[in-house]
Design an enzyme around this catalytic site. Structure first.
Site, mmCIF file in Angstrom:
data_model
loop_
_atom_site.group_PDB
_atom_site.id
_atom_site.type_symbol
_atom_site.label_atom_id
_atom_site.label_comp_id
_atom_site.label_asym_id
_atom_site.label_seq_id
_atom_site.Cartn_x
_atom_site.Cartn_y
_atom_site.Cartn_z
ATOM 1 N N HIS A 175 31.709 31.734 -9.219
ATOM 2 C CA HIS A 175 32.765 32.424 -7.749
ATOM 3 C C HIS A 175 32.202 32.253 -6.745
ATOM 4 O O HIS A 175 30.912 32.113 -6.575
ATOM 5 C CB HIS A 175 32.577 34.292 -8.343
ATOM 6 C CG HIS A 175 33.603 34.632 -9.277
ATOM 7 N ND1 HIS A 175 34.099 36.388 -9.132
ATOM 8 C CD2 HIS A 175 33.625 34.010 -10.316
ATOM 9 C CE1 HIS A 175 34.247 35.997 -10.248
ATOM 10 N NE2 HIS A 175 34.947 34.676 -10.775
ATOM 11 N N TYR A 180 35.172 44.757 -4.433
ATOM 12 C CA TYR A 180 34.447 46.362 -4.591
ATOM 13 C C TYR A 180 34.616 46.889 -4.075
ATOM 14 O O TYR A 180 35.096 46.619 -2.729
ATOM 15 C CB TYR A 180 33.107 46.148 -3.559
ATOM 16 C CG TYR A 180 31.980 45.175 -4.697
ATOM 17 C CD1 TYR A 180 31.750 44.037 -4.725
ATOM 18 C CD2 TYR A 180 30.754 45.947 -4.772
ATOM 19 C CE1 TYR A 180 31.097 42.718 -5.413
ATOM 20 C CE2 TYR A 180 29.999 45.103 -5.472
ATOM 21 C CZ TYR A 180 30.200 44.301 -6.315
ATOM 22 O OH TYR A 180 28.424 42.790 -6.904
ATOM 23 N N PRO A 229 23.177 49.341 -8.823
ATOM 24 C CA PRO A 229 23.791 48.243 -9.567
ATOM 25 C C PRO A 229 24.397 47.341 -8.401
ATOM 26 O O PRO A 229 24.796 46.481 -8.709
ATOM 27 C CB PRO A 229 24.169 48.563 -10.675
ATOM 28 C CG PRO A 229 24.789 49.868 -10.806
ATOM 29 C CD PRO A 229 23.235 50.907 -10.015
ATOM 30 N N LYS A 281 21.549 42.887 -8.650
ATOM 31 C CA LYS A 281 20.314 42.265 -8.506
ATOM 32 C C LYS A 281 19.187 42.322 -9.697
ATOM 33 O O LYS A 281 18.430 41.760 -9.806
ATOM 34 C CB LYS A 281 19.983 42.842 -7.201
ATOM 35 C CG LYS A 281 20.560 42.442 -5.304
ATOM 36 C CD LYS A 281 20.159 40.838 -5.896
ATOM 37 C CE LYS A 281 21.515 40.735 -4.824
ATOM 38 N NZ LYS A 281 21.724 38.870 -4.959
ATOM 39 N N TYR A 339 23.987 38.765 -0.976
ATOM 40 C CA TYR A 339 24.818 38.703 -2.811
ATOM 41 C C TYR A 339 24.457 36.958 -3.286
ATOM 42 O O TYR A 339 23.818 37.074 -4.553
ATOM 43 C CB TYR A 339 26.277 38.630 -2.072
ATOM 44 C CG TYR A 339 26.906 39.074 -3.566
ATOM 45 C CD1 TYR A 339 26.420 40.389 -3.734
ATOM 46 C CD2 TYR A 339 27.292 37.714 -3.774
ATOM 47 C CE1 TYR A 339 27.610 41.401 -4.782
ATOM 48 C CE2 TYR A 339 28.030 38.976 -5.369
ATOM 49 C CZ TYR A 339 28.159 40.042 -5.170
ATOM 50 O OH TYR A 339 28.407 40.835 -7.015
#
Ligand code: FAD
Ligand code: DHB
Length: 392
Positions: free
Chosen positions: A73, A202, A294, A298, A386
């Site tokens: 992604h 998200y 979460p 990570k 990220y």
């Protein structure tokens, strides 16, 4: 009585990868796991691998299936107020990306590599206790197939997760504990339906956070913020889909695909770190030493980062008697641990509804989300953390 160089407690990602990286350097280990093989291979947990994690697994020769089946992604979506905003992870980070590949697939690949290499990996061990941690010959005692066993080693690696015994075996008062509990949890499901989006979503919503993720072209992974004391019995399938549809709804034509739910579980959320990560001859790695909420994806990546440092340090120590890496282990890892703690706390704080939070909090969260979606600097902060920072 058994002898080895490194006694590894726990066959999660940390313990299994450590065993593999040590073997590549010619260092022997024995891995002790409380559960059976089927259980650890079926345990559904994390799914997002940082670029650095993928690179390490590939270099270590356990990346073939990951490259075949993992989904690369290059971006993700932040969704709020009925609109989606794409964060172009790759464009913002000089081409880095994440790979969606279930933690249990990583675990399966590592178990297969371990067994193929003829390495020691004992499942269903019971009653693990650690002894003589400050001496030169620590031992691990345990029961296996009905008999009492003792493993004599030079070093013990505590890779036994948050509820393990290794951290607890360190004398009280030796470790400093830093922690924060969140007033919410995540309900996670796996559904047999094609993902409704190519990238992760998200989502911030008045009713609470929601996350759309996936495992394959036919399996969708979804999460909902819920109360920390909720029981899965309070979440029948209809209620889950209603809530997901409401939170993920957009002003345009987007629809959420639904299918049979094949897995359902609730995960509490906490931030937790002990310092240092070492006591005498025992080294803690992964969830045994630290937990992150979460939201930043990570936990698994941090476990991998720890054992990369630990395996190199142990390699130098066994080969050349050079203890510099081991002496620096805790400090080296804690720099990344705290960067990741901050990022995970920040993502969590920006995206969840805090019970009892006042309208001021909600205004701040929306302002922060709009800033991340409109400022290149702010978006880069999210993106580089990220996909995983190379240097911390
Ligand atoms: P673990 O994977 O916990 O492995 C520890 C191993 O030690 C286990 O196999 C355990 O059975 C074994 N063990 C424990 N005690 C003993 C003992 N006494 N003797 C022998 N063996 C023992 N992270 C995300 O990024 N996203 C997520 O969605 C996400 N979901 C999660 C859901 C749950 C329920 C949990 C617990 C964690 C989740 N995480 C998630 C975090 C992520 O999965 C962990 O950070 C990761 O598993 C850490 O790997 P580890 O090897 O350090 O620990
Ligand atoms: C997944 C889990 C996470 O914690 C996250 O932030 C993103 C994705 C997952 O399980 O797919």
């Amino acid at each position: 009585m058994m002898d080895t160089q490194v006694g590894i407690v726990g066959a999660g990602p940390a313990g299994l990868l450590l065993a593999h990286l040590l073997r590549l350097q010619g260092v022997e280990s024995v891995v002790l796991e409380a559960r059976d093989r089927a259980y650890v291979e079926a345990r559904v947990r994390a799914g997002v691998l940082e670029q650095g994690t993928v690179d390490l697994l590939s270099e270590a020769g356990v990346g073939d299936r990951l490259h075949r089946e993992g989904l690369v992604h290059q971006g993700l979506e932040l969704r709020f107020d009925g609109r989606g905003h794409r964060i172009d992870l790759s464009e913002l980070t000089g081409g880095r990306a994440i790979t969606v590949y279930g933690q249990q697939e990583v675990v399966k690949d590592l178990i297969a590599a371990r067994l193929d290499a003829g390495g020691e990996l004992l499942f269903e061990v019971d009653g693990v206790t650690l002894h003589d941690l400050e001496g030169e010959a620590p031992t691990v005692r345990f029961r296996h197939e009905g008999s009492e066993e003792e493993l004599r080693c030079a070093v013990v690696a505590g890779c036994d997760g948050f509820h393990g015994v290794c951290r607890e075996a360190i004398p009280a008062g030796t470790l400093s504990v830093y922690e924060r509990e969140y007033p919410f949890a995540w309900l996670g499901i796996l559904a047999e339906v094609a993902p409704s989006s190519e990238e992760l979503i998200y989502c911030y919503h008045e009713r609470g956070f929601a996350l759309h993720s996936m495992r394959s072209p036919r399996l969708t992974r979804l999460y909902l913020q819920c109360a920390p004391d909720d029981d899965v019995a309070e979440w029948p399938d209809d209620r889950i889909w209603d809530e997901l549809r409401t939170r993920l709804a957009t002003d345009d034509q987007w629809t959420l695909g639904e299918g049979p739910i094949v897995e359902k579980g609730i995960t509490p959320m906490r931030s937790f770190v002990v310092e240092p990560l070492r006591f005498g001859r025992v080294f803690l790695a992964g969830d045994a030493a630290h937990i992150v909420p979460p939201t930043g994806a990570k936990g698994l990546n941090l476990a991998v980062a720890d054992v990369r440092v630990l395996s190199e340090a142990l390699g130098a120590w066994f080969a050349q008697g050079d203890s510099a890496g081991l002496d620096a282990y805790s400090e080296t890892c804690l720099r990344r641990v705290w960067r990741v703690q901050h990022f995970s706390w920040w993502m969590t704080s920006m995206l969840h509804r805090f019970p009892g939070g006042d309208p001021f909090d909600g205004r701040l969260q929306r302002s922060q989300l709009r800033y991340v979606c409109s400022s290149r600097a702010a978006a880069t902060t999210l993106a580089e953390n990220y996909v995983g920072l190379e240097l911390v």
